[in-house]
Design a protein around this motif. Structure first.
Motif, short mmCIF file in Angstrom:
data_model
loop_
_atom_site.label_atom_id
_atom_site.label_comp_id
_atom_site.label_asym_id
_atom_site.label_seq_id
_atom_site.Cartn_x
_atom_site.Cartn_y
_atom_site.Cartn_z
N PHE A 37 0.83 -1.20 0.00
CA PHE A 37 0.00 0.00 0.00
C PHE A 37 0.87 1.26 0.00
O PHE A 37 0.47 2.31 0.51
CB PHE A 37 -0.94 0.00 1.22
CG PHE A 37 -1.79 -1.22 1.34
CD1 PHE A 37 -2.94 -1.35 0.60
CD2 PHE A 37 -1.41 -2.25 2.18
CE1 PHE A 37 -3.73 -2.48 0.70
CE2 PHE A 37 -2.19 -3.39 2.31
CZ PHE A 37 -3.36 -3.51 1.56
N GLU A 38 2.06 1.13 -0.54
CA GLU A 38 3.00 2.25 -0.56
C GLU A 38 2.39 3.44 -1.30
O GLU A 38 1.87 3.32 -2.42
CB GLU A 38 4.30 1.82 -1.25
CG GLU A 38 5.42 2.84 -1.17
CD GLU A 38 5.97 2.97 0.24
OE1 GLU A 38 6.51 4.04 0.55
OE2 GLU A 38 5.85 2.01 1.02
N GLY A 39 2.47 4.60 -0.66
CA GLY A 39 1.98 5.82 -1.29
C GLY A 39 0.51 6.10 -1.07
O GLY A 39 0.02 7.16 -1.46
N VAL A 40 -0.22 5.16 -0.48
CA VAL A 40 -1.64 5.37 -0.23
C VAL A 40 -1.82 6.38 0.91
O VAL A 40 -1.23 6.22 1.97
CB VAL A 40 -2.35 4.05 0.12
CG1 VAL A 40 -3.81 4.30 0.48
CG2 VAL A 40 -2.24 3.07 -1.06
N GLN A 41 -2.61 7.40 0.66
CA GLN A 41 -2.81 8.44 1.66
C GLN A 41 -4.08 8.13 2.47
O GLN A 41 -5.16 7.93 1.91
CB GLN A 41 -2.93 9.82 1.00
CG GLN A 41 -2.88 10.97 1.99
CD GLN A 41 -2.75 12.32 1.30
OE1 GLN A 41 -2.96 12.42 0.11
NE2 GLN A 41 -2.41 13.34 2.05
N LEU A 42 -3.92 8.11 3.76
CA LEU A 42 -5.04 7.83 4.65
C LEU A 42 -5.73 9.13 5.05
O LEU A 42 -5.18 10.22 4.84
CB LEU A 42 -4.54 7.11 5.91
CG LEU A 42 -3.82 5.77 5.68
CD1 LEU A 42 -3.36 5.21 7.02
CD2 LEU A 42 -4.74 4.78 4.97
N GLY A 77 -4.26 12.93 5.96
CA GLY A 77 -3.01 13.21 5.28
C GLY A 77 -1.87 12.28 5.62
O GLY A 77 -0.72 12.51 5.22
N VAL A 78 -2.15 11.20 6.36
CA VAL A 78 -1.10 10.24 6.73
C VAL A 78 -0.80 9.33 5.54
O VAL A 78 -1.72 8.81 4.91
CB VAL A 78 -1.53 9.40 7.95
CG1 VAL A 78 -0.46 8.37 8.28
CG2 VAL A 78 -1.81 10.29 9.14
N THR A 79 0.48 9.16 5.23
CA THR A 79 0.91 8.31 4.12
C THR A 79 1.68 7.11 4.66
O THR A 79 2.58 7.25 5.49
CB THR A 79 1.81 9.09 3.14
OG1 THR A 79 1.09 10.23 2.66
CG2 THR A 79 2.20 8.21 1.96
N LEU A 80 1.31 5.91 4.19
CA LEU A 80 1.98 4.69 4.62
C LEU A 80 3.38 4.62 4.02
O LEU A 80 3.58 4.92 2.85
CB LEU A 80 1.17 3.46 4.20
CG LEU A 80 -0.23 3.34 4.81
CD1 LEU A 80 -0.95 2.11 4.24
CD2 LEU A 80 -0.15 3.23 6.33
N ASN A 81 4.35 4.19 4.82
CA ASN A 81 5.73 4.05 4.36
C ASN A 81 6.25 2.68 4.79
O ASN A 81 7.11 2.55 5.65
CB ASN A 81 6.61 5.17 4.91
CG ASN A 81 7.95 5.25 4.19
OD1 ASN A 81 8.30 4.35 3.42
ND2 ASN A 81 8.70 6.31 4.43
#
Length: 319
Positions: free
Chosen positions: A275-280, A283-287
């Motif tokens: 799920f890299e780059g998916v914005q929650l 504004g939280v982005t998974l890394n």
């Protein structure tokens, strides 16, 4: 609990080390169980605290057949038994009970349900099952926990008495008086010389062991009149892994806790990378890639630490 004493305690400790329950750890329970298994396996293979040196006792056993239709005592000791359909043969060693017989020197494969006949008594019975003993298998089956076999020490029931012509007996007989009055330097040197001659003339019996087969092969003469008889014992010097459920302090080992945590962290990173780059929301982005890379670096360092600090020398496991 900061000092885990069970598998679940270790899992809880690892998850808390990664931030749970403040941070959700995105890993399935089965995935976490797999990583714990992986950590324990590595710990067992490379950490000296995970193994112990033991001496195991194994008895040479006959094969066992179970019969129906007739009393086992109807077969005479030493007679040959033949399978009607398979043509397999074996010899009666002892009658165990009314329907069980110890047999030896089995040739071929008996078929369950076939008729078997004794060559001397003429007795016929129906074979229910046969379980081969290590005398017929010509190998000894060991427990899964045995990692390596160093050597074997045969204790034969036929060698309990010392022959009058034995070299060691004669040595003691002729020198016992002088040994009580003088130092034992001469005796020690002579014993070393006798042992060297024995190693040259007789030597150690070669052994072969693979822990994935759990079979210890001893290259000696099996069968009647061979080096071992049914009822003899073999003493096996081996290395055995500790069972953490028995010795629960294993779960509290510092290296195991750190390595298990790193493996779970790697699994967490593998899951999140998808799920890299998916914005929650918010504004939280998974890394997940960063978590994965950190875990891989930690695992590399821990493996190097294990091999340089905790691993036993390779020659300790030669055999």
């Amino acid at each position: 609990m900061s000092s885990p004493s069970s598998r679940q305690n270790l899992i809880d400790y690892c998850l808390r080390s990664l931030g749970f329950p403040v941070v959700e750890i995105n890993a399935d329970e089965d995935q976490i169980e797999d990583r714990i298994d992986e950590a324990i396996q590595f710990y067992r293979d490379f950490h000296y605290d995970a193994v112990e040196s033991v001496y195991l006792k194994e008895q040479i056993a006959a094969s066992l057949i179970q019969i129906t239709g007739v009393n086992a005592a109807s077969f005479s000791i030493g007679e040959k038994i033949t399978g009607a359909s398979s043509g397999a043969t074996t010899f009666v060693h002892a009658n165990v009970s009314a329907n069980r017989i110890n047999v030896k020197n089995t040739v071929g494969t008996f078929t369950a349900g076939e008729a078997i006949t004794g060559s001397n008594s003429g007795t016929t019975a129906t074979l229910s099952s046969i379980t081969l003993g290590n005398f017929d298998n010509k190998y000894i089956t060991l427990n899964d926990s045995v990692l390596s076999v160093v050597r074997t020490l045969p204790l034969s029931s036929r060698s309990n008495s010392i022959s009058f012509f034995d070299a060691k007996y004669q040595l003691m007989l002729n020198n016992i008086q002088s040994l009580t009055n003088t130092d034992i330097q001469y005796f020690t040197m002579l014993k070393m010389h006798i042992n060297m001659i024995n190693d040259l003339m007789t030597g150690q019996k070669p052994i072969r062991f693979n822990r994935h087969m759990n079979r210890l092969h001893i290259d000696l003469t099996w069968g009647d009149g061979g080096d071992l008889a049914i009822g003899d014992y073999i003493i096996i010097e081996a290395y055995r892994s500790l069972d953490p459920d028995t010795y629960t302090d294993v779960y509290n080992d510092g290296f195991l806790k750190r390595y298990a945590t790193a493996l779970i962290k790697r699994q967490w990173g593998v899951n999140l990378k998808k799920f890299e780059g998916v914005q929650l929301p918010g504004g939280v982005t998974l890394n997940g890639q960063k978590i994965f890379d950190e875990a891989m670096e930690e695992i590399k360092e821990l493996r190097e630490e294990a091999q340089s600090t905790y691993q036993l020398p390779t020659d300790f496991f030669t055999g």
